[in-house]
Design an enzyme around this catalytic site. Structure first.
Site, PDB file in Angstrom:
ATOM      1  N   ASP A  13     -40.739 -51.857 -20.035  1.00 32.80           N
ATOM      2  CA  ASP A  13     -40.922 -51.665 -18.592  1.00 32.80           C
ATOM      3  C   ASP A  13     -40.597 -50.247 -18.119  1.00 32.80           C
ATOM      4  O   ASP A  13     -40.162 -50.042 -16.982  1.00 32.80           O
ATOM      5  CB  ASP A  13     -40.068 -52.681 -17.801  1.00 32.80           C
ATOM      6  CG  ASP A  13     -40.401 -54.113 -18.174  1.00 32.80           C
ATOM      7  OD1 ASP A  13     -41.561 -54.354 -18.549  1.00 32.80           O
ATOM      8  OD2 ASP A  13     -39.512 -54.972 -18.083  1.00 32.80           O
ATOM      9  N   LYS A  16     -45.111 -47.625 -18.697  1.00 34.85           N
ATOM     10  CA  LYS A  16     -46.176 -47.227 -19.626  1.00 34.85           C
ATOM     11  C   LYS A  16     -47.559 -47.383 -18.989  1.00 34.85           C
ATOM     12  O   LYS A  16     -48.417 -46.506 -19.110  1.00 34.85           O
ATOM     13  CB  LYS A  16     -46.096 -48.086 -20.909  1.00 34.85           C
ATOM     14  CG  LYS A  16     -44.791 -47.904 -21.663  1.00 34.85           C
ATOM     15  CD  LYS A  16     -44.667 -48.855 -22.839  1.00 34.85           C
ATOM     16  CE  LYS A  16     -44.491 -50.299 -22.465  1.00 34.85           C
ATOM     17  NZ  LYS A  16     -43.218 -50.644 -21.823  1.00 34.85           N
ATOM     18  N   GLY A  40     -46.143 -56.649 -19.646  1.00 33.39           N
ATOM     19  CA  GLY A  40     -46.665 -56.636 -18.277  1.00 33.39           C
ATOM     20  C   GLY A  40     -46.716 -55.188 -17.847  1.00 33.39           C
ATOM     21  O   GLY A  40     -45.674 -54.574 -17.624  1.00 33.39           O
ATOM     22  N   HIS A  41     -47.898 -54.606 -17.819  1.00 30.02           N
ATOM     23  CA  HIS A  41     -48.052 -53.180 -17.512  1.00 30.02           C
ATOM     24  C   HIS A  41     -48.653 -53.031 -16.116  1.00 30.02           C
ATOM     25  O   HIS A  41     -49.772 -53.484 -15.873  1.00 30.02           O
ATOM     26  CB  HIS A  41     -48.924 -52.494 -18.573  1.00 30.02           C
ATOM     27  CG  HIS A  41     -48.278 -52.481 -19.926  1.00 30.02           C
ATOM     28  ND1 HIS A  41     -48.836 -51.878 -21.018  1.00 30.02           N
ATOM     29  CD2 HIS A  41     -47.082 -52.980 -20.355  1.00 30.02           C
ATOM     30  CE1 HIS A  41     -48.026 -52.018 -22.057  1.00 30.02           C
ATOM     31  NE2 HIS A  41     -46.961 -52.690 -21.683  1.00 30.02           N
ATOM     32  N   GLN A 223     -43.724 -53.216 -24.946  1.00 25.13           N
ATOM     33  CA  GLN A 223     -42.275 -53.356 -25.079  1.00 25.13           C
ATOM     34  C   GLN A 223     -41.651 -51.957 -25.164  1.00 25.13           C
ATOM     35  O   GLN A 223     -42.204 -51.012 -24.624  1.00 25.13           O
ATOM     36  CB  GLN A 223     -41.885 -54.220 -26.296  1.00 25.13           C
ATOM     37  CG  GLN A 223     -42.217 -55.699 -26.148  1.00 25.13           C
ATOM     38  CD  GLN A 223     -43.678 -56.032 -26.340  1.00 25.13           C
ATOM     39  OE1 GLN A 223     -44.261 -55.753 -27.367  1.00 25.13           O
ATOM     40  NE2 GLN A 223     -44.287 -56.644 -25.349  1.00 25.13           N
TER      41      GLN A 223
END
Ligand code: GDP
Ligand code: IMO
Ligand code: MG
Length: 422
Positions: A13, A16, A40-41, A223
């Site tokens: 988080d 990215k 989750g981007h 990650q």
């Protein structure tokens, strides 16, 4: 041409998605190389927020190819939802999203196994996203997995049934789960159609041929390095290699083809899920970082734990990844702090160290703090490095000296436009 790699240097988080979205126009191809829907981007532009889990963060940029590499684990259900969302946001999916045949599939029973295993662990649970990541990678290394290429095979259904039966056998050792397998299976089979509709490629040939043809490629990590299966805070990690080396195995490229390695760190530190976090704060500063930084997981919505930046941890992941340039995100979150701290060593018993110890999971690591005077003013609207307050520049440059790598970008807000190049 080389493959540039962009990845998170902390526990995920780091921002990215935002940076890949910003950099994407400089590239022809954006590839994900590991992880799956545990990621989750978040991307933000034109006042809208988008969260991607499996699809690379180049998808909103025109004339780009996005590749889901062989190292990724794919849940057709999540992918199908994501495809729907990006299409609703105006993206046309037509040859711009390719899937490696060798990527593994997450079955509904992998999610059941994840859930059962976490429940069984009780207090020592990993804090998994419960997306079936661990069990799917276990089947991959255990040589039982189903791959994307298998879905076109005439005996796919029987392969699926065989793996499902195996999983149901394994699930016998756990208490009964609240999981409607029949319903989940029906959704999964339906979603498979969306995956079938995407062009499949032999990713290793596709990417190597593209390199030969002079295409510029960016590999997008998921990650963070501290969640790496080998070098992270084991066992509180994910099940893939999240470091630069993972881009080689997750795409089929040789180490010689790695170009720039862009390492991202927040201006502080967060972690979601269980596990060691030496610079974690349990005080007012920690609560303020969480509140101002809006630190809630993009995949699960869980609150993220917060702490100050950790230099030994960053030096470790810079070393593991061969980072050539750094990006600092969320510096704006520090705007209202009178004092900013970083951990620049660890005290373990009567010893000081600047290495990340093997037994990081044991208690008894005390950070040695270095304190900076806060700039205590908003960075809103600042577009060039030289316009940053002197105290902000001091903070950044002192970190560069300690880390031995330059910050090439400083992010001052979630929006695509809020980025200062340096
Ligand atoms: P990723 O998994 O590394 O892509 O990061 P996430 O999307 O899970 O989490 C990063 C969060 O921080 C998202 O909500 C982003 O919109 C937000 N974000 C990214 N960069 C910045 C920044 O510079 N400032 C602030 N305030 N938020 C940011
Ligand atoms: P992005 O790509 C933050 C964490 C989970 C848990 C551990 C194992 O958005 O940075 P898993 O579901 O992989 O078995 O969970 O890893 N985790 C993440 N934390 N960001 C992520 O991805 C994460 N993906 C997994 O919270 O502690
Ligand atoms: Mg995330």
């Amino acid at each position: 041409m080389a493959v540039d790699v962009l990845l998170g240097l902390q526990w995920g988080d780091e921002g990215k998605g935002k940076i890949v979205d910003f950099l994407a126009p400089d590239y022809h191809i954006i590839c994900r190389f590991q992880g799956g829907p545990n990621a989750g981007h978040t991307l933000k532009f034109e006042g809208k927020k988008h969260v991607l889990h499996t699809i690379p963060s180049g998808i909103f940029r025109a004339d780009l190819i996005n590749v889901i590499g062989n190292g990724v684990v794919i849940d057709p259900v999540t992918l199908s939802k994501e495809l729907k969302e990006v299409k609703e946001a105006g993206v046309t999916i037509d040859g711009n999203l390719l899937v490696a045949r060798k990527a593994h599939l997450i079955l509904p029973t992998h999610r059941m196994l994840d859930q059962a295993s976490e429940a069984h662990k009780g207090k020592s649970k990993i804090g998994s996203t419960l997306r079936g990541i661990g069990p799917t990678y276990m089947d991959k290394t255990g040589r039982n997995g189903l791959r994307v290429g298998d879905i076109l095979s005439p005996d796919f259904q029987s392969k699926y049934e065989a793996l499902k039966e195996k999983h149901l056998g394994l699930l016998q050792i756990y208490p009964q789960l609240d999981f409607n397998l029949e319903e989940e299976e029906e959704i999964w089979m339906r979603s498979l159609e969306d995956l079938r509709a995407l062009p499949q490629v032999d990713g290793e040939y596709y990417i190597n041929d593209a390199l030969t043809a002079g295409k510029k490629i960016l590999a997008e990590g998921a990650q963070g390095s501290m969640l790496d299966i080998d070098f992270g805070t084991y066992p509180y990690v994910t099940s893939s290699n999240t470091i630069t080396a993972g881009a080689c195995t997750g795409l089929g490229i040789s180490p010689k083809q790695i170009g720039e390695v862009i390492g991202i760190t927040k201006a502080y530190c967060t972690r979601v899920g269980s596990g060691p976090f030496p610079s974690e704060l349990f005080d007012e500063d920690g609560r303020k970082l969480a509140e101002v930084g809006m630190e809630f997981g993009a995949t699960t919505g869980r609150p993220r734990r917060c702490g100050w930046l950790d230099v030994p941890q960053l030096k470790y992941t810079i070393m593991l990844n061969g980072v050539t340039q750094l990006v600092m995100t969320k510096i704006d979150v520090l705007d209202g702090f009178e004092q900013i701290k970083i951990a620049n060593a660890y005290e373990i018993g009567d010893q000081q160290t600047s290495n990340v110890p093997f037994d990081i999971c044991e208690d008894g690591i005390d950070p040695v703090w270095k304190v900076y005077e806060g700039w205590n003013t908003s960075l809103e609207g600042i577009r060039s490095y030289s316009d940053l307050p002197v105290l902000t520049r001091n903070f950044i440059e002192d970190l560069e000296n300690q880390l031995g790598v330059r910050f090439s970008m400083i992010s001052t807000g979630p929006d695509r436009s809020k980025l200062i190049t340096h």
